[in-house]
Enzyme design. Structure first.
Site, mmCIF file in Angstrom:
data_model
loop_
_atom_site.group_PDB
_atom_site.id
_atom_site.type_symbol
_atom_site.label_atom_id
_atom_site.label_comp_id
_atom_site.label_asym_id
_atom_site.label_seq_id
_atom_site.Cartn_x
_atom_site.Cartn_y
_atom_site.Cartn_z
ATOM 1 N N HIS A 172 6.639 -7.556 -2.217
ATOM 2 C CA HIS A 172 7.065 -6.669 -1.363
ATOM 3 C C HIS A 172 7.773 -7.756 0.509
ATOM 4 O O HIS A 172 8.523 -6.961 1.053
ATOM 5 C CB HIS A 172 5.506 -7.022 -0.245
ATOM 6 C CG HIS A 172 4.389 -5.975 -1.230
ATOM 7 N ND1 HIS A 172 4.887 -4.773 -1.281
ATOM 8 C CD2 HIS A 172 3.341 -7.116 -1.833
ATOM 9 C CE1 HIS A 172 3.549 -4.793 -2.836
ATOM 10 N NE2 HIS A 172 2.789 -5.415 -2.184
ATOM 11 N N LYS B 43 0.740 -0.767 -0.186
ATOM 12 C CA LYS B 43 -0.190 -0.228 -0.364
ATOM 13 C C LYS B 43 0.951 1.340 0.251
ATOM 14 O O LYS B 43 0.303 2.395 0.631
ATOM 15 C CB LYS B 43 -0.827 -0.184 1.062
ATOM 16 C CG LYS B 43 -1.932 -1.631 1.209
ATOM 17 C CD LYS B 43 -2.465 -1.749 0.171
ATOM 18 C CE LYS B 43 -3.151 -0.976 -0.521
ATOM 19 N NZ LYS B 43 -3.211 -1.553 -2.275
ATOM 20 N N SER C 67 -4.755 2.997 3.767
ATOM 21 C CA SER C 67 -4.769 1.995 2.681
ATOM 22 C C SER C 67 -4.861 0.537 3.013
ATOM 23 O O SER C 67 -5.605 0.205 2.254
ATOM 24 C CB SER C 67 -3.925 2.170 1.310
ATOM 25 O OG SER C 67 -3.736 2.059 0.226
HETATM 26 P P1 A3P Z 1 -4.749 5.046 -1.279
HETATM 27 O O1 A3P Z 1 -5.949 3.460 -0.999
HETATM 28 O O2 A3P Z 1 -4.591 5.572 -0.093
HETATM 29 O O3 A3P Z 1 -5.883 5.071 -2.772
HETATM 30 P P2 A3P Z 1 -0.144 -0.143 -3.348
HETATM 31 O O4 A3P Z 1 0.438 -0.414 -4.882
HETATM 32 O O5 A3P Z 1 1.853 -0.126 -2.985
HETATM 33 O O6 A3P Z 1 -1.037 -1.435 -3.336
HETATM 34 O O7 A3P Z 1 -0.548 0.807 -3.641
HETATM 35 C C1 A3P Z 1 -1.804 1.709 -3.475
HETATM 36 C C2 A3P Z 1 -2.549 2.906 -3.223
HETATM 37 O O8 A3P Z 1 -1.532 3.737 -3.726
HETATM 38 C C3 A3P Z 1 -3.767 3.222 -2.917
HETATM 39 O O9 A3P Z 1 -3.435 4.141 -1.928
HETATM 40 C C4 A3P Z 1 -3.847 4.009 -4.434
HETATM 41 O O10 A3P Z 1 -5.066 4.962 -4.403
HETATM 42 C C5 A3P Z 1 -2.593 4.474 -4.385
HETATM 43 N N1 A3P Z 1 -1.620 4.960 -5.911
HETATM 44 C C6 A3P Z 1 -1.707 4.337 -6.680
HETATM 45 N N2 A3P Z 1 -1.669 4.656 -7.845
HETATM 46 C C7 A3P Z 1 -1.283 6.067 -7.645
HETATM 47 C C8 A3P Z 1 -1.150 7.148 -8.856
HETATM 48 N N3 A3P Z 1 -1.167 7.095 -9.683
HETATM 49 N N4 A3P Z 1 -0.842 8.100 -7.778
HETATM 50 C C9 A3P Z 1 -1.645 8.577 -6.275
HETATM 51 N N5 A3P Z 1 -1.608 7.590 -5.894
HETATM 52 C C10 A3P Z 1 -2.086 6.260 -6.976
#
Ligand code: A3P
Length: 303
Positions: free
Chosen positions: A120, A57, A151
């Site tokens: 991860h 996340k 998140s």
């Molecule tokens: P949120 O749940 O706070 O919206 P991962 O890919 O490591 O699982 O992380 C997911 C988080 O990264 C989510 O956060 C997601 O919305 C955010 N995320 C993914 N793509 C993004 C982008 N282009 N710009 C900003 N945040 C992004």
């Protein structure tokens, strides 16, 4: 060396958790858990592999998309992200006898170079060659632990009730503070990667940095990958990798059949922790995580 954790709270985190070199992992299929550590230790990295690594996340999907577009001159893929990037610790690492018979080799080992890999795993667990000539590139992305926890909570409870986590936020965050979530205690993941940030094969990024200066980071990543791009292509990738644009491109994020709410591109903001944190919890996070960063030089602007 594997311990399947069957503590009561483990049930809230999916059916199987294992400890691998002290790290708590949730695994998909019972058959992969037993052999995972052995497979990871004999997995051979290649000098042209690129690993996108993070604590869950923290912006993994985002960096995966940026990296892919950089390596493909700003093109948007027609292939789903999970096919472009095997998830190391959840994938079959080696071909098994019989796999070849239907002509389909599915393992990470059988993939052609250059391989892009999502993981991860913490620094001490991820496969990394001791030989300089075989050493891959590792791009690590970190995010402030308050937003990570929020998140993560939305993520785990976005699946069909009972299939992953069905507890309260208070319960989730208690486990998070104790490091009982998958991939363990946040500091134990981020700080070792941070300590290795100056090694030539490691690039350490932050989610907050990406938000503040996406194009600067696209350029930085392209330099790290030794893939120089024109200003025009950098601009194009920057635009295509904003939250709104990525959301339009469903190949850029995993859409789970079991998710009942949007979970991978949910809000994409800095500071959403405020929606769930009490003053007391904020204090606990400061003490448990952020004060532990003092003296390391790592700092998160949590707003
Ligand atoms: P949120 O749940 O706070 O919206 P991962 O890919 O490591 O699982 O992380 C997911 C988080 O990264 C989510 O956060 C997601 O919305 C955010 N995320 C993914 N793509 C993004 C982008 N282009 N710009 C900003 N945040 C992004």
């Amino acid at each position: 060396r594997f311990t399947v954790i069957q503590e009561k709270e483990g049930e809230f985190f999916g059916p199987r958790q294992v400890l691998i070199r002290g790290v708590r992992l949730t695994i998909n299929a019972p058959s992969t858990g037993k052999d995972l550590e052995r497979d990871l230790s004999r997995f051979e990295t290649r000098s042209d592999d690129v690993y996108v690594v993070s604590f869950p996340k923290s912006g993994t999907t985002w960096v995966q998309e940026i990296v892919w577009q950089i390596l493909n001159d700003g093109r948007i893929s027609e292939e789903r992200v999970e096919s472009r990037y095997p998830f190391l610790e959840k994938s079959q690492l080696f071909d098994r006898p019989g796999d070849e018979s239907d002509g389909q080799k599915v393992s990470v080992t059988s993939r052609p170079s250059p391989r892009l890999i999502k993981s991860h795993l913490p620094y001490h667990v991820i496969p990394m060659s001791k030989e300089e000539s075989k050493r891959s590139k590792y791009i690590y992305v970190a995010r402030n632990p308050k937003d990570v926890a929020v998140s993560f909570y939305h993520f785990v409870q976005s699946f069909d009730p009972g299939s992953y986590f069905n507890g309260t936020w208070e319960f989730f965050v208690k486990l998070f503070l104790e490091g009982k979530n998958s991939y363990g205690f946040w500091c134990d993941h981020v700080v070792p990667w941070w300590k290795h940030r100056d090694e030539p094969h490691v690039l350490f990024l932050t989610y907050e940095g990406l938000k503040k200066d996406l194009s600067g980071n696209v350029r930085l990543i392209s330099e790290f990958l030794e893939k120089p791009l024109s200003d025009e292509v950098i601009r194009k990738i920057t635009h295509q990798c904003t939250f709104a644009e990525m959301k339009k491109n469903s190949n850029s994020y995993v859409i789970s059949a079991y998710a009942t709410k949007p979970n991978l591109l949910r809000k994409g903001q800095i500071g959403d922790w405020k929606s769930l944190f009490s003053e007391e919890l904020n204090k606990q996070f400061e003490e448990t995580f952020l004060t532990k960063l003092h003296g390391t030089g790592l700092h998160f602007d949590t707003e």
